[in-house]
Design a protein around this motif. Structure first.
Motif, PDB file in Angstrom:
ATOM      1  N   UNK A   1       5.017  -5.619  -6.331  1.00 46.94           N
ATOM      2  CA  UNK A   1       6.118  -5.789  -7.283  1.00 46.94           C
ATOM      3  C   UNK A   1       6.863  -4.480  -7.495  1.00 46.94           C
ATOM      4  N   UNK A   2       6.137  -3.390  -7.525  1.00 46.04           N
ATOM      5  CA  UNK A   2       6.795  -2.081  -7.665  1.00 46.04           C
ATOM      6  C   UNK A   2       7.726  -1.844  -6.479  1.00 46.04           C
ATOM      7  N   UNK A   3       7.261  -2.183  -5.294  1.00 46.66           N
ATOM      8  CA  UNK A   3       8.096  -1.984  -4.104  1.00 46.66           C
ATOM      9  C   UNK A   3       9.380  -2.800  -4.233  1.00 46.66           C
TER      10      UNK A   3
ATOM     11  N   UNK B   1      -1.215  15.469 -24.893  1.00 43.18           N
ATOM     12  CA  UNK B   1      -0.064  14.735 -25.350  1.00 43.18           C
ATOM     13  C   UNK B   1      -0.127  13.249 -25.070  1.00 43.18           C
ATOM     14  N   UNK B   2      -0.985  12.838 -24.186  1.00 46.99           N
ATOM     15  CA  UNK B   2      -1.025  11.436 -23.841  1.00 46.99           C
ATOM     16  C   UNK B   2      -2.459  10.917 -23.891  1.00 46.99           C
ATOM     17  N   UNK B   3      -2.613   9.629 -24.181  1.00 43.28           N
ATOM     18  CA  UNK B   3      -3.947   9.049 -24.146  1.00 43.28           C
ATOM     19  C   UNK B   3      -4.445   8.965 -22.696  1.00 43.28           C
ATOM     20  N   UNK B   4      -5.747   8.769 -22.525  1.00 44.47           N
ATOM     21  CA  UNK B   4      -6.306   8.774 -21.165  1.00 44.47           C
ATOM     22  C   UNK B   4      -5.789   7.651 -20.295  1.00 44.47           C
ATOM     23  N   UNK B   5      -5.323   6.583 -20.930  1.00 46.35           N
ATOM     24  CA  UNK B   5      -4.892   5.453 -20.096  1.00 46.35           C
ATOM     25  C   UNK B   5      -3.431   5.584 -19.655  1.00 46.35           C
ATOM     26  N   UNK B   6      -2.738   6.615 -20.120  1.00 49.33           N
ATOM     27  CA  UNK B   6      -1.327   6.757 -19.769  1.00 49.33           C
ATOM     28  C   UNK B   6      -1.171   6.999 -18.279  1.00 49.33           C
ATOM     29  N   UNK B   7      -0.203   6.344 -17.685  1.00 50.76           N
ATOM     30  CA  UNK B   7      -0.138   6.393 -16.233  1.00 50.76           C
ATOM     31  C   UNK B   7       0.905   7.313 -15.618  1.00 50.76           C
ATOM     32  N   UNK B   8       1.760   7.898 -16.403  1.00 48.19           N
ATOM     33  CA  UNK B   8       2.776   8.857 -15.900  1.00 48.19           C
ATOM     34  C   UNK B   8       3.739   8.235 -14.894  1.00 48.19           C
TER      35      UNK B   8
ATOM     36  N   UNK C   1       3.548  -4.220 -17.584  1.00 46.49           N
ATOM     37  CA  UNK C   1       4.500  -4.073 -18.663  1.00 46.49           C
ATOM     38  C   UNK C   1       5.105  -2.669 -18.615  1.00 46.49           C
ATOM     39  N   UNK C   2       4.316  -1.640 -18.889  1.00 50.27           N
ATOM     40  CA  UNK C   2       4.936  -0.319 -19.030  1.00 50.27           C
ATOM     41  C   UNK C   2       5.567   0.173 -17.746  1.00 50.27           C
ATOM     42  N   UNK C   3       4.994  -0.199 -16.598  1.00 49.82           N
ATOM     43  CA  UNK C   3       5.549   0.305 -15.344  1.00 49.82           C
ATOM     44  C   UNK C   3       6.688  -0.559 -14.833  1.00 49.82           C
ATOM     45  N   UNK C   4       7.034  -1.605 -15.562  1.00 50.36           N
ATOM     46  CA  UNK C   4       8.136  -2.448 -15.126  1.00 50.36           C
ATOM     47  C   UNK C   4       9.200  -2.557 -16.201  1.00 50.36           C
ATOM     48  N   UNK C   5       8.821  -3.127 -17.348  1.00 52.75           N
ATOM     49  CA  UNK C   5       9.747  -3.262 -18.482  1.00 52.75           C
ATOM     50  C   UNK C   5      10.295  -1.890 -18.878  1.00 52.75           C
ATOM     51  N   UNK C   6       9.411  -0.972 -19.255  1.00 51.26           N
ATOM     52  CA  UNK C   6       9.855   0.321 -19.773  1.00 51.26           C
ATOM     53  C   UNK C   6      10.664   1.088 -18.731  1.00 51.26           C
TER      54      UNK C   6
ATOM     55  N   UNK D   1      -8.830  -7.576 -34.258  1.00 56.66           N
ATOM     56  CA  UNK D   1      -8.694  -6.989 -32.923  1.00 56.66           C
ATOM     57  C   UNK D   1      -7.236  -6.992 -32.466  1.00 56.66           C
ATOM     58  N   UNK D   2      -6.897  -6.010 -31.650  1.00 58.91           N
ATOM     59  CA  UNK D   2      -5.531  -5.908 -31.159  1.00 58.91           C
ATOM     60  C   UNK D   2      -5.531  -5.713 -29.653  1.00 58.91           C
ATOM     61  N   UNK D   3      -4.581  -6.355 -28.986  1.00 57.34           N
ATOM     62  CA  UNK D   3      -4.412  -6.116 -27.560  1.00 57.34           C
ATOM     63  C   UNK D   3      -3.092  -5.393 -27.359  1.00 57.34           C
ATOM     64  N   UNK D   4      -3.188  -4.278 -26.657  1.00 61.58           N
ATOM     65  CA  UNK D   4      -2.024  -3.449 -26.373  1.00 61.58           C
ATOM     66  C   UNK D   4      -1.489  -3.920 -25.033  1.00 61.58           C
ATOM     67  N   UNK D   5      -0.428  -4.745 -25.056  1.00 58.15           N
ATOM     68  CA  UNK D   5       0.051  -5.198 -23.753  1.00 58.15           C
ATOM     69  C   UNK D   5       1.021  -4.189 -23.148  1.00 58.15           C
ATOM     70  N   UNK D   6       1.435  -3.223 -23.950  1.00 57.74           N
ATOM     71  CA  UNK D   6       2.332  -2.205 -23.420  1.00 57.74           C
ATOM     72  C   UNK D   6       1.677  -1.466 -22.264  1.00 57.74           C
ATOM     73  N   UNK D   7       0.368  -1.301 -22.380  1.00 54.75           N
ATOM     74  CA  UNK D   7      -0.310  -0.523 -21.345  1.00 54.75           C
ATOM     75  C   UNK D   7      -0.894  -1.369 -20.231  1.00 54.75           C
ATOM     76  N   UNK D   8      -0.475  -2.617 -20.146  1.00 55.14           N
ATOM     77  CA  UNK D   8      -0.672  -3.337 -18.890  1.00 55.14           C
ATOM     78  C   UNK D   8       0.276  -2.692 -17.896  1.00 55.14           C
ATOM     79  N   UNK D   9      -0.180  -2.572 -16.666  1.00 53.53           N
ATOM     80  CA  UNK D   9       0.692  -1.968 -15.649  1.00 53.53           C
ATOM     81  C   UNK D   9       1.966  -2.773 -15.514  1.00 53.53           C
TER      82      UNK D   9
END
Lengths: 557, 434
Positions: A375-377, A550-557, B184-189, B174-182
């Protein structure tokens, strides 16, 4: 091809290999002998090379050598040698990352001394130090110049030396290192000692050592055991020499690929248990470490540098983005504009490769197994296809998957004549090169690292570096990117060595984010990039510390 | 409690047409309707939603309803509502409270209307965007907290708020952070903003992007998308950043990284993307050239110090809705878009439907997880923040591939063994950054 041969032979006949022997060129007898010796040596080198590339039987080797093309190709590489030597005399203007160092096994200097294995020579540096084993100590000056040039592009390590020199955070550290030995890693090695460590070093790859850099290190008093064109047995011997020596009790490992770690665990388990930690650089090595951790065989902590942000997102992405074009141009001189390029895999390497090629007007297709990357591609405007849809029309095929047999014999059979096939992944199994070593196909060496594989009907496919990692075999990696990687390794070593008891257990860890950020901040000065600082108010609003992370560990950059 | 409040119910027909077109571009949501519409996994749920009331959200709402949920909706920004979408949803009998151009008081009023369902039943699920609804319930209706099974949060800023609540131990469910689904953040944002930033600027102003100098504050996913789009339109882009890793990414992409004060003297276009506060304050606004355009792509309007402008300007002229010109004492004009609120929604139509489909599919999956897969809070504990597991992330991506004509390659059993990856995924470790 034949006119070229003629031209080459015209140029070559009156000349002989070495400048100092040129004076004796008039003596026909001597030059003939020399010519014959050189031919023998080259055959020996080719034989060695091929023995180590997987899947090739010795009998096949003979049939390659028996083809008529051998002479002409030897002559071609001969001309290269001459050019190489000329460049070296003007070496100041040619950076450490020039083609010469990495280009091919026909690199001149190694050939001249090839008759004697370094293990059988006893050499010592100008101060009488002899605890090393390298090709030729006399090339130390060239190596030193290359190291100096690399230092200019590696501001972070020189900066680190300056900043930490007073504290000596690695004093007491005794590091055994097994990485590629290049001008850039030499800068790392010298940084580690500047920070107080003692080191013994060997190479993680039998072809990647830059001999003159190893010489420079030996001259500077380092115990380094490495030369370009090691045999398999030499490889393990060098590792041994680094682990054990009189009065040497290593307490840290810096590894690339996991072979050093593997050796120590197997043969010196007591030494292993007494160590403070391992820093591992590559995907393969990391994979092995995770497996060890899973089976509870990892008795000391390990740092996985490969998955730090600064490595993944900079080394894998940007260095491949730069070196793919470099590698293709140096080997084939093709025009990128308008070419149909098929890139297998859209991970970090794939992204870099696609970005570079599109930038020069190639039409790029991607194959992917992972729906997210696919999808990224798409979002980047690249069509995602299956290999069999584009195998007939593709001009260039590049694998970057980490997988094996991505390009099979079947695909190669269907490619059009003139298609170029190469690999940007770490292992050489992405292209099924073994399947091309059958009797119906002819291999013809075009130039070093470039082979024509010829089908019975005359169709040719161009294979680069025999399916090995293109950027290390045929071009270079920008020093700057290596600066990032090596800086990360240095900081990982510092972190592991100085960590209080119990912070790191018998597991594999990622570099703490603050260190990752520190590596990045050391490199910003190169770009004259100015970082903004949070105000107290903003820091409170965001719940962050002003100095990071500055970012949480799950941040992907 | 009234049934709905929208700008003009007469817009429902136009809204329905827009929704039908959007459905064509949202394969993830439509697929969920097809596969789960019969089993109604959300039956019994009463979802209070606070998310920009756009055409795309309408498709999300109707998907939730199709899967059995009852919903009440409001918008998460005072300017982001698309009135015809709100009308179309209200016309189907769903209680929606949203219109473009609410006041702050009306905004809060709308949130409150979503909390109690018919027969005095309170909400039992939250779907939030910016955590405003979650915060309000915690602060003003703590008696309702016990009955709520969970919340799924859409955006970076909201996740920041939730993280703070988790840290302070006050998040009640409980909360689910969907922003940090790939997906979502790597597409929408990233891609969504890449498409909508230029749209927003062009619809609001007539500046020529080619040759302009743009200052993009922040180079996260949103900043990356904005910078790329602006550069593609011929802007020279300057970036400001606090994070050295991200600053280096900007440098590697060939952007100059400066501090805001140095960039401001050159930039005639300013875009904030930081999720921080007071990024463009008075001292920076004063340095901007005459008629500079200032706008924001972050969730909240705290990034640009509009209150400073209002207090300091000699004159404010409204050129058209959501486009205001302020005359500063130094004689220069500043053009502020959408009053510092999200410019892509305030001045244009937000993100394209396709990329909202990837985000919203994550939302629906998160709601289903919290509602059906969390007996006694076993999988998702109270007071903690989770992300969706990778196989669901990959499933979301898969649902969108056909639409783009993608042919995915499949691993052979041999390759699968070699890599240690199942043939159907998950294909990457959690450490992988895409």
């Amino acid at each position: 091809m034949s006119t070229m041969e003629e031209q080459h032979s015209m140029e070559l006949r009156p000349l002989s290999p070495r400048c100092d022997v040129a004076a004796k060129a008039n003596d026909q007898h001597v030059s003939q002998e020399l010519e014959e010796k050189r031919r023998q040596l080259r055959r020996q080198i080719s034989k060695n090379r091929r023995l180590f590339s997987r899947g090739l039987s010795v009998s096949r080797l003979d049939s390659i050598e028996s083809t008529a093309s051998v002479d002409s190709t030897e002559q071609i590489s001969f001309v290269e040698d001459k050019k190489v030597r000329k460049k070296r005399s003007m070496s100041r203007s040619v950076s450490a990352s020039s083609a010469d160092s990495f280009s091919s096994a026909s690199y001149s200097s190694s050939e001249d001394e090839d008759d004697v294995s370094p293990r059988e020579k006893s050499q010592s540096n100008s101060k009488g130090f002899s605890d090393f084993c390298i090709r030729n100590i006399k090339h130390a000056d060239f190596g030193r110049r290359e190291i100096e040039i690399a230092e200019q592009e590696m501001p972070a390590l020189t900066d680190l030396r300056r900043r930490a020199q007073a504290d000596k955070p690695l004093s007491g550290a005794k590091i055994v290192g097994c990485t590629h030995i290049s001008a850039q890693s030499a800068v790392l090695i010298e940084t580690l000692t500047a920070l107080g460590a003692k080191v013994r070093w060997c190479a993680c790859n039998i072809y990647s050592t830059q001999n003159e850099v190893a010489a420079a290190l030996a001259e500077a008093g380092y115990s380094v055991f490495a030369w370009k064109g090691e045999e398999e047995e030499d490889f393990w011997w060098c590792i041994e020499k680094c682990i054990t020596s009189d009065g040497w009790h290593p307490n840290m490992i810096l590894d690339d690929g996991g072979d050093l770690t593997h050796s120590i665990i197997k043969k010196y388990p007591t030494i292993f248990r007494g160590m403070k930690g391992i820093v591992e650089e590559s995907v393969t090595g990391v994979h092995r470490l995770y497996q060890l951790a899973k089976t509870a065989k990892l008795s000391i902590p390990a740092m996985n540098v490969n998955d730090s942000v600064t490595k993944q997102k900079f080394d894998n992405l940007y260095s491949c983005r730069e070196s793919i074009l470099d590698g293709l141009k140096r080997t084939t001189d093709i025009m990128f504009g308008g070419k149909q390029v098929v890139v297998c895999g859209y991970g970090e390497v794939g992204k870099g490769v696609c970005s570079a090629l599109r930038g020069l007007g190639s039409v790029v297709y991607v194959t992917e197994i992972d729906p997210i990357c696919a999808l990224q591609a798409c979002m980047d405007g690249i069509r995602v296809v299956r290999l069999n849809e584009v195998v007939r029309s593709g001009d260039v095929f590049i694998t970057c998957t980490g997988n094996k047999n991505v390009i099979s014999r079947e695909s190669l059979d269907r490619m059009k004549s003139g298609a170029i096939v190469c690999n940007m992944g770490h292992s050489n199994t992405e292209i099924d090169v073994a399947s091309l070593k059958t009797n119906d196909l002819t291999w013809e060496k075009v130039r070093s690292q470039v082979d024509h594989i010829i089908w019975p009907d005359g169709k040719r496919v161009v294979l680069l570096a025999e399916g090995r990692l293109l950027n290390l075999s045929c071009s270079t990696v920008p020093s700057f990117v290596l600066s990032i990687t090596h800086c990360t390794q240095a900081l990982a070593l510092i972190e592991l060595f100085n960590a209080p008891e119990g912070r790191y257990k018998q597991d594999v860890y990622l570099l703490p984010k603050k260190m990752d950020e520190y590596v990045a901040s050391l490199h910003l000065a190169t770009f004259d990039a100015h970082l903004t600082e949070l105000s107290d108010d903003q820091a409170k609003y965001l719940g962050l510390n002003k100095s990071g992370p500055f970012k949480p560990n799950y941040y992907r950059y | 409690m009234s049934n709905y409040k929208v700008a003009d119910i007469g817009l429902a027909k136009a809204g329905r047409k827009a929704i039908e077109i959007a459905e064509n571009e949202m394969p993830g949501l439509m697929s969920l309707r097809k596969t789960q519409g019969k089993t109604k996994p959300l039956a019994g749920s009463r979802i209070s939603g606070c998310l920009h009331m756009t055409v795309q959200t309408a498709v999300l709402i109707e998907t939730l309803v199709d899967l059995g949920a009852e919903v009440r909706w409001c918008s998460s920004d005072i300017f982001s509502t698309q009135d015809e979408a709100a009308a179309a949803i209200a016309a189907t009998g769903i209680s929606v409270f949203a219109w473009k151009g609410e006041t702050e008081e009306e905004y809060e009023w709308c949130i409150k209307q979503t909390l109690i369902f018919p027969d005095k039943q309170p909400l039992n699920m939250i779907l939030d965007d910016g955590a405003d609804l979650t915060k309000l319930v915690h602060k003003q209706y703590p008696e309702l907290l016990n009955g709520i099974k969970g919340i799924s949060e859409q955006t970076t800023t909201g996740v920041q708020v939730l993280n703070a609540m988790v840290r302070d131990g006050i998040l009640a469910f409980p909360a689910i952070d969907i922003n940090d689904s790939v997906t979502k953040s790597k597409f929408d944002n990233l891609y969504g903003c890449r498409e909508s930033i230029v749209d927003g600027i062009r619809r609001a102003t007539h500046i020529m992007l080619a040759g302009s100098v743009a200052m993009v504050a922040g180079f996260g996913d949103v900043g990356k998308g904005c910078a790329q789009a602006l550069r593609g339109s011929g802007c020279r882009v300057l970036v400001t950043e606090i994070d050295p890793i991200v600053a280096m990414q900007a440098a590697m992409e060939g952007y100059e990284v400066l501090t805001a004060h140095h960039a401001a003297v050159k930039a005639n276009l300013v875009i904030t993307t930081t999720a921080c506060t007071s990024v463009i304050d008075g001292s920076i606004l004063e340095l901007l050239p005459d008629n500079a355009v200032v706008c924001n792509m972050g969730q909240f309007d705290t990034e640009i110090d509009v209150s400073w402008l209002k207090a300091t300007a000699l004159k404010k002229t409204t050129i058209r809705p959501q486009v205001d010109s302020y005359l500063l004492p130094n004689g220069k004009h500043i053009l502020v878009l959408a009053d510092g609120h999200l410019v892509n929604l305030g001045c244009a139509k937000g993100h394209p439907s396709f990329v909202m489909s990837t985000s919203f599919t994550n939302q629906v999956l998160a709601q289903i997880e919290l509602w059906t897969n969390n007996q006694d809070c076993k999988n998702y504990k109270k007071g903690k923040l989770y992300t969706l597991p990778k196989y669901l992330d990959e499933e979301v991506a898969r649902l969108h591939l056909d639409h783009l004509g993608v042919e995915l390659t499949k691993l052979t059993p041999k390759q699968s063994k070699y890599l240690g990856i199942p043939v159907n995924g998950p294909f990457k470790s959690d450490r992988y950054r895409y």
